[in-house]
Design an enzyme around this catalytic site. Structure first.
Site, short mmCIF file in Angstrom:
data_model
loop_
_atom_site.label_atom_id
_atom_site.label_comp_id
_atom_site.label_asym_id
_atom_site.label_seq_id
_atom_site.Cartn_x
_atom_site.Cartn_y
_atom_site.Cartn_z
N GLN A 132 16.81 -17.22 47.95
CA GLN A 132 15.88 -17.27 46.82
C GLN A 132 14.82 -16.18 46.95
O GLN A 132 14.14 -15.85 45.98
CB GLN A 132 15.22 -18.65 46.73
CG GLN A 132 16.20 -19.75 46.34
CD GLN A 132 15.55 -21.11 46.16
OE1 GLN A 132 16.03 -22.08 46.72
NE2 GLN A 132 14.49 -21.22 45.39
N ARG A 179 12.76 -28.46 43.26
CA ARG A 179 12.47 -28.42 41.83
C ARG A 179 11.00 -28.80 41.56
O ARG A 179 10.70 -29.60 40.67
CB ARG A 179 13.41 -29.37 41.09
CG ARG A 179 13.48 -29.19 39.58
CD ARG A 179 14.07 -27.85 39.22
NE ARG A 179 14.15 -27.59 37.81
CZ ARG A 179 15.29 -27.66 37.09
NH1 ARG A 179 16.43 -27.98 37.63
NH2 ARG A 179 15.29 -27.35 35.82
N CYS A 180 10.10 -28.21 42.36
CA CYS A 180 8.68 -28.42 42.09
C CYS A 180 7.91 -27.30 42.77
O CYS A 180 8.44 -26.61 43.60
CB CYS A 180 8.20 -29.77 42.62
SG CYS A 180 7.94 -29.83 44.37
N GLU A 198 9.88 -26.32 36.97
CA GLU A 198 9.62 -27.45 37.86
C GLU A 198 9.02 -28.64 37.11
O GLU A 198 9.08 -29.77 37.59
CB GLU A 198 8.64 -27.04 38.97
CG GLU A 198 8.78 -25.61 39.46
CD GLU A 198 10.09 -25.35 40.17
OE1 GLU A 198 10.75 -26.32 40.51
OE2 GLU A 198 10.45 -24.18 40.36
O1 CDP Z 1 10.68 -19.37 38.93
P1 CDP Z 1 11.72 -19.95 38.03
O2 CDP Z 1 12.57 -18.94 37.34
O3 CDP Z 1 12.52 -21.04 38.68
O4 CDP Z 1 10.93 -20.79 36.90
P2 CDP Z 1 10.22 -20.37 35.53
O5 CDP Z 1 9.27 -19.25 35.75
O6 CDP Z 1 9.65 -21.63 34.98
O7 CDP Z 1 11.37 -19.84 34.58
C1 CDP Z 1 12.57 -20.55 34.34
C2 CDP Z 1 13.24 -19.97 33.11
O8 CDP Z 1 12.54 -20.42 31.94
C3 CDP Z 1 13.22 -18.44 33.08
O9 CDP Z 1 14.40 -17.94 32.50
C4 CDP Z 1 12.03 -18.17 32.20
O10 CDP Z 1 12.05 -16.92 31.60
C5 CDP Z 1 12.09 -19.32 31.17
N1 CDP Z 1 10.74 -19.57 30.64
C6 CDP Z 1 10.46 -19.32 29.31
O11 CDP Z 1 11.34 -18.95 28.54
N2 CDP Z 1 9.16 -19.46 28.86
C7 CDP Z 1 8.18 -19.91 29.67
N3 CDP Z 1 6.93 -20.04 29.22
C8 CDP Z 1 8.47 -20.22 31.01
C9 CDP Z 1 9.76 -20.02 31.47
#
Ligand code: CDP
Length: 807
Positions: free
Chosen positions: A237, A384-385, A760
């Site tokens: 990761q 997942r958090c 998360e």
């Molecule tokens: O770090 P991780 O990718 O696990 O988590 P995240 O930043 O929450 O993003 C997860 C997915 O959701 C990514 O493809 C982000 O681009 C999308 N996302 C989104 O479309 N809009 C947001 N405000 C937050 C996340």
């Protein structure tokens, strides 16, 4: 104007930028079996490694005999701690400042601990080999119950720490104690409790569980003796961090290490840490001069790589009689297993657990966390958090329900009464965080209106009356949960890993034809970064998302980043992407001004290019600017259109949400049915609503699993009794409830595009919603707090203990 020219809406839609439900580009290969995972990596002459593991939870290792194993056809080597000592790698540092055995050195401290590594020409021969390694153990008493870890006569687990009265996080109180971490004002909090009209106190446990990525942890290490270079393909990761760690512990120059994380089949925190398999495969490759593959099986994954949770939280709330909270006091006993291998930013031994004041305006609070050793697998990952945030949310959300029950108030009304108000943001919590933004009342009221909460409560009252009349054996529970997340680790002022600040990065190169490549320091494990990162760029610089290729995971090409976990990608890398794109746009503006023969200030941005203010016909599209960047830039300007951004966020982001679970439980069988689950999430600006929905569905499914049955359980001797999917609850489509999703939008004020993380949130908010539903159902029979997980058998047991079968 040309009537056939595309409208502004058509031009915007053509970009598929932010806000668009763009289909995931990576699914083209994922759904056709065309992904490239670590197990797809097959190098010439590749060998395979497999572990001999301890059947005991605590034992002295008296001898290891490899003679018979080495006679197995195909077996080439058996590596033990003694072999690793010759290269000073028998122990490795952990992310939490402890050390961990790579292979058993004199002792084993948990069941399935790695004892020896057998290297063979194929996996079958390696497996035959491990069965022929003879290990002589002398069993020792196992310490499984965390509440007994600091008894005077508790067995000494970590003999290597004998006489060490301080650890990485301060003084140690006992031979099985790791650290004590305290936050908040104890005196003021104690005073608030003395004055309180009403107090509650409950020991709220969040049991040990484990992420279950489809693909287990694995790697292929290939050492090139001629060049002195080590290439590692792995399920990482955080590939750059792995490169630095390998360089530091193997004493190899960092430029000679190439870490490649190809497609990854889920991470959920499981693939953040460094595991013995990586070290052994690397040493085996250096020793044999051949590539060595290590692939965990499911039982190994569940029982030996990083667990999650195992927090036992004694929680007290002080309040006025009309339900205003006045103080919070929490003590956590944190079971870290045999080594402190928690994956948290360096200065945070209990992660961000001090978000435990949640969404409520507690004037004072005090928190103390004691970390302890037991004979269980090490770890403590953010499954997942964000770091320990799900434990904190569960703790406060259960406690608020318990307080509501004591006060005879509706749990939703109690929350509304205590929420931080919109005008209080940025809000400084009693335990030290600055919440960037929020509008909790709007979110909660939307949830209550959308679900017709009042009608559900009326229905519950009718059902309870019917139960009392003996007309039904079903009890109905409403699980309210309102969570505040803290994601986006993080600002260099308070977050680092091994001294490296937790920034993230993006490099964008625009090509002459108006296409481009963006390389990012994060690493998707299924979150759809290739899709969404391109959408940010599309909106920022007016180039269609389809024309932007996104690449992550190769340390030779991607700029240094701290990886993907704890929903940090959007808050940190998402910001770096926007900032890099803005650098591109700034240079593009200079080129456009030169080509249009106006001053830069006379230009304005218009969806996909610049136009001269007041002269709508005089425009230059970004596509044309890309071409010009390679043949006619202003005199003195370097050609090309590229930019890099390293983004150090000024603060975390604080997504939030309001969830409701409606559940019926049959008291005679304990069988539950999730009738409705409504999840409202606020993650600020939404990049891709469809991906967000997918993230919420996935996170809720994991929350459902954890709350309703998923558990790593040990018997008294330290045997893992839930070590495979036969016993470890993995919901399929059959058990998984239907999810209703909703949203509000409260942009982050400090993030360049206003986005907060989301991945998360559903796990953080989901677990308390399920548990509160079960507890709400049973509260009618007199329960105050029933520990998770709430599987059928435990529900039945709770009903029995509460007298539901009385004549
Ligand atoms: O770090 P991780 O990718 O696990 O988590 P995240 O930043 O929450 O993003 C997860 C997915 O959701 C990514 O493809 C982000 O681009 C999308 N996302 C989104 O479309 N809009 C947001 N405000 C937050 C996340």
């Amino acid at each position: 104007m040309n009537d056939l020219a595309p409208t502004r809406e058509q031009r915007t839609a053509a970009l598929e930028g932010m806000g668009c439900k763009r289909k995931r580009v990576e699914d083209i290969r994922f759904t056709q079996g065309k992904g490239n995972y670590v197990d797809d990596v097959k190098l010439p002459g590749m060998l395979h490694g497999d572990f001999v593991r301890s059947p005991h939870a605590h034992a002295r290792v008296k001898s290891i005999n490899s003679e018979e194993a080495l006679k197995v056809p195909g077996v080439l080597a058996v590596i033990t701690a003694e072999t690793l000592k010759t290269v000073n790698l028998a122990w490795m540092p952990t992310l939490a400042g402890d050390v961990q055995m790579v292979l058993a050195d004199g002792k084993v401290l948990f069941q399935n601990q790695e004892v020896a590594f057998v290297v063979a020409t194929d996996r079958y021969a390696a497996d035959d080999g491990i069965n022929k390694v003879v290990v002589e153990y002398e069993p020792l008493p196992a310490l499984i119950d965390p509440f007994k870890a600091m008894d005077a006569d508790a067995p000494v687990l970590r003999e290597d720490l004998a006489g060490k009265t301080t650890g990485a996080h301060g003084p140690r109180k006992h031979h099985n104690h790791i650290f004590e971490w305290t936050v908040g004002d104890k005196d003021l909090t104690d005073a608030a409790f003395k004055k309180a009209d009403v107090t509650i106190k409950e020991m709220i446990s969040y049991h040990r569980t484990h992420p279950s990525p489809l693909e287990t942890c694995q790697c292929v290490c290939s050492f090139d003796k001629i060049k002195g270079e080590l290439t590692i393909y792995g399920t990482f990761q955080a590939p750059h961090v792995i490169r630095t760690v390998v360089s530091l512990i193997a004493k190899l120059p960092e430029q000679k290490i190439h870490v490649i994380a190809p497609d990854i089949g889920g991470g959920f925190g499981n693939k953040v840490g460094a595991y013995p398999g990586y070290i052994c495969a690397a040493v085996a490759s250096i020793v044999t001069g051949k590539p060595v593959k290590w692939v965990e099986d499911r039982i190994e994954n569940l029982t030996a790589t990083s667990f999650a949770r195992d927090y036992h939280m004694t929680t007290e709330i002080a309040a006025t009689k009309d339900g205003k909270v006045t103080g919070l006091r929490v003590h956590v006993l944190a079971d870290h297993g045999a080594f402190d291998a928690c994956a948290d930013p360096s200065k945070w031994p209990a992660g961000f657990f001090n978000i435990v004041t949640g969404s409520y305006d507690f004037p004072v609070a005090h928190l103390a966390v004691d970390g302890i050793y037991t004979n269980k697998a090490p770890g403590g990952v953010a499954y997942r958090c964000s770091f320990r945030v799900t434990e904190a949310a569960y703790c406060i959300e259960r406690a608020m329900d318990i307080l509501a029950q004591k006060l005879g108030m509706d749990p939703a009304e109690l929350r509304l009464k205590n929420f931080i108000k919109p005008e209080q943001f940025p809000y400084h919590s009693a335990l030290g965080w600055e919440y960037d933004s929020g509008d909790y009342h709007t979110a909660m009221r939307k949830m209550m209106e959308s679900t017709d909460y009042a009608a559900l409560r009326r229905e519950q009252a009718d059902k309870r009356a019917a139960f009392k009349r003996g007309e039904t054996r079903d009890i109905m529970g409403l699980g309210v949960s309102f969570f505040t997340e803290i994601v986006g680790a993080g600002p260099s002022k308070n977050c680092d890993i091994l001294g490296i600040a937790m920034f993230d990065s993006c490099e964008i190169r625009m090509h002459p034809t108006g296409a481009g490549i963006a390389r990012v320091g994060t690493k998707s494990q299924g979150q759809g970064h290739e899709t969404t990162w391109a959408q940010i760029i599309a909106t920022e610089i007016g180039i269609p998302a389809d024309n932007i290729m996104v690449e992550e995971g190769n340390t030779d090409t991607a700029p240094y980043g701290l990886g993907t976990y704890g929903s940090r990608s959007t808050p940190v890398a998402g910001a770096a992407i926007a900032m890099a794109a803005r650098k591109i746009k700034a240079k593009a503006q200079m080129i456009a001004a030169y080509k249009l023969e106006v001053h830069e200030d006379d230009l304005e941005w218009d969806i996909d290019g610049f136009r001269v203010k007041g002269l709508p016909e005089k425009v230059m599209s970004m596509k044309d600017i890309c071409w010009a960047a390679y043949n006619s830039v202003p005199p003195g300007m370097e050609p090309g259109l590229e930019a890099v951004s390293y983004y150090d966020p000024p603060n975390m982001t604080y997504p939030f949400g309001a969830y409701l679970c409606v559940m019926d439980i049959d008291v005679d069988t304990g069988v539950y049915k999730v009738r409705r689950f409504y999840a409202l999430d606020d993650c600020g600006t939404r990049i891709n609503p469809m991906i967000i929905e997918g993230q919420v569905h996935g996170g809720l499914t994991e929350a459902f699993a954890i709350a309703m049955g998923q558990e790593i359980r040990y018997d008294d001797t330290g045997n893992v009794v839930t070590g495979s999917f036969m016993d470890f609850f993995m919901p399929t489509a059959v058990e998984t409830p239907h999810w209703e999703t909703d949203f509000t939008v409260t942009p982050s004020p400090h993030h360049p595009i206003g986005a907060k993380g989301v991945g998360e949130s559903p796990n953080v908010g989901g677990v308390p919603a399920f548990s509160n539903a079960v507890n709400d159902a049973f509260s009618f029979l007199g329960a105050t707090h029933i520990q998770m997980p709430h599987d059928f058998w435990r529900n039945w047991k709770a009903a029995k203990e509460l007298g539901a079968f009385a004549a």
